[in-house]
Design an enzyme around this catalytic site. Structure first.
Site, short mmCIF file in Angstrom:
data_model
loop_
_atom_site.label_atom_id
_atom_site.label_comp_id
_atom_site.label_asym_id
_atom_site.label_seq_id
_atom_site.Cartn_x
_atom_site.Cartn_y
_atom_site.Cartn_z
N SER A 1 0.81 -1.22 0.00
CA SER A 1 0.00 0.00 0.00
C SER A 1 0.84 1.26 0.00
CB SER A 1 -0.92 0.00 1.23
OG SER A 1 -0.17 -0.18 2.42
N HIS B 1 -2.35 -2.94 -5.84
CA HIS B 1 -2.84 -2.51 -4.53
C HIS B 1 -4.36 -2.58 -4.51
CE1 HIS B 1 -3.42 0.95 -1.43
NE2 HIS B 1 -3.54 -0.25 -0.87
N GLU C 1 -5.17 -0.27 -7.59
CA GLU C 1 -4.15 0.71 -7.95
C GLU C 1 -2.97 -0.07 -8.54
OE1 GLU C 1 -2.79 4.78 -5.67
OE2 GLU C 1 -2.84 2.93 -4.52
N ASN D 1 -2.94 6.31 -0.74
CA ASN D 1 -2.50 6.55 0.63
C ASN D 1 -1.74 7.86 0.80
OD1 ASN D 1 -3.63 4.42 2.13
ND2 ASN D 1 -2.18 3.01 1.22
#
Length: 286
Positions: free
Chosen positions: A119, A140, A152, A190
């Site tokens: 992540s 991800h 992702e 993130n």
């Protein structure tokens, strides 16, 4: 060449979800973990979720039973030798992930793709632990994997177009939307989400408002489906801290400094839902 067999390394919340959607896409799946009991728990959880989806009419009962039959306990990593794709879903630690990738590189066939569900960590650095950097990519998935549509897709510096096309194609077969991003700390998801969560923790730390008030303001005022502190508990506070540290180290910018309260909760073992306590208390009667 299509992907027909997938090995998932890590039978936690993310790994079991990835195994489930891979099996529903028609792939044969091997689910690996260092703890055999965790694999058994994951298979039971997958079976329960598939049965629940069938009972609610989201998938056909036969599709649920066929998907479950495609998932097998993987045992040691050597059993990943025949996989077209290996998806690593281990703890968010560069040394741990690099050791897994190095081992897989010596085990898997020369055409196999090695993917990480990281992540926040560098896919380029993970790829450098192998002799096949062109065949390493980040996938991800979002939590909970069976529900969330996004994957992702992180291209390392040397990830090939073929590797991207094959893995993005599988993501689409899984019913996901693959979106391409470059290999920067935290990627896109993130890099945006975690500073917001960290700032929410700071408001509690500084006594600005209670956790309930902070979450209520974001839900009622900004139409978020879940407050940032409840979301942090769902993700895992240890994971949130690891990502904030990756952002802070990667960019060297004080705006990514983890809140001391987040660090204290992790040190206390208050990791969120998985430990029974984070910013909220979980379990029977809570």
């Amino acid at each position: 060449m299509d992907i027909h067999s997938v090995s998932v390394v890590g039978a936690g919340q993310m790994g079991s979800g990835i195994a489930q959607v891979a099996a529903l896409s028609g792939c044969r799946v091997l689910l690996h973990d260092t703890d055999d009991a965790r694999v058994s728990e994951a298979l039971a959880g997958i079976g329960g979720r598939l049965a629940d989806s069938a009972a609610k009419g989201r998938i056909a009962p036969e599709a649920a039973s066929e998907a479950l039959a495609r998932i097998h306990p993987g045992g040691g990593l050597e059993h990943a030798a025949g996989a077209d794709l290996v998806i690593e879903a281990a703890t968010e630690s560069m040394p741990v992930k690099k050791a897994i990738f190095s081992a897989l590189d010596g085990i898997c066939g020369e055409r196999a793709i090695l993917a990480s569900n990281t992540s926040s960590l560098s896919v380029t650095e993970l790829a450098a632990a192998t002799r096949r950097p062109e065949q390493v990519i980040g996938m991800h998935f979002m939590n909970p994997v069976p529900v969330m549509k996004l994957v992702e897709m992180i291209r390392g510096l040397r990830t090939s177009d073929e590797t991207y096309a094959r893995t993005a194609g599988l993501a689409e077969r899984m019913g996901k939307t693959p979106l391409e991003v470059r290999d920067f700390p935290g990627f896109v998801s993130n890099r945006i989400l975690m500073p917001m969560i960290n700032e929410a923790i700071y408001t509690v730390y500084e006594g600005v408002a209670s956790a309930e008030a902070v979450d209520g303001i974001l839900k009622l005022g900004m139409n978020h489906p879940m407050g940032p502190l409840a979301l942090a508990d769902l993700i895992g506070l240890d994971t949130c801290l690891a990502i904030m540290e990756t952002l802070h180290d990667g960019f060297g910018d004080s705006k990514y400094r983890p809140c001391p309260l987040l660090r204290s909760y992790v040190h206390a073992g208050w990791l969120g839902r998985k430990s029974g306590r984070g910013f909220y208390v979980y379990g029977e009667g809570s």
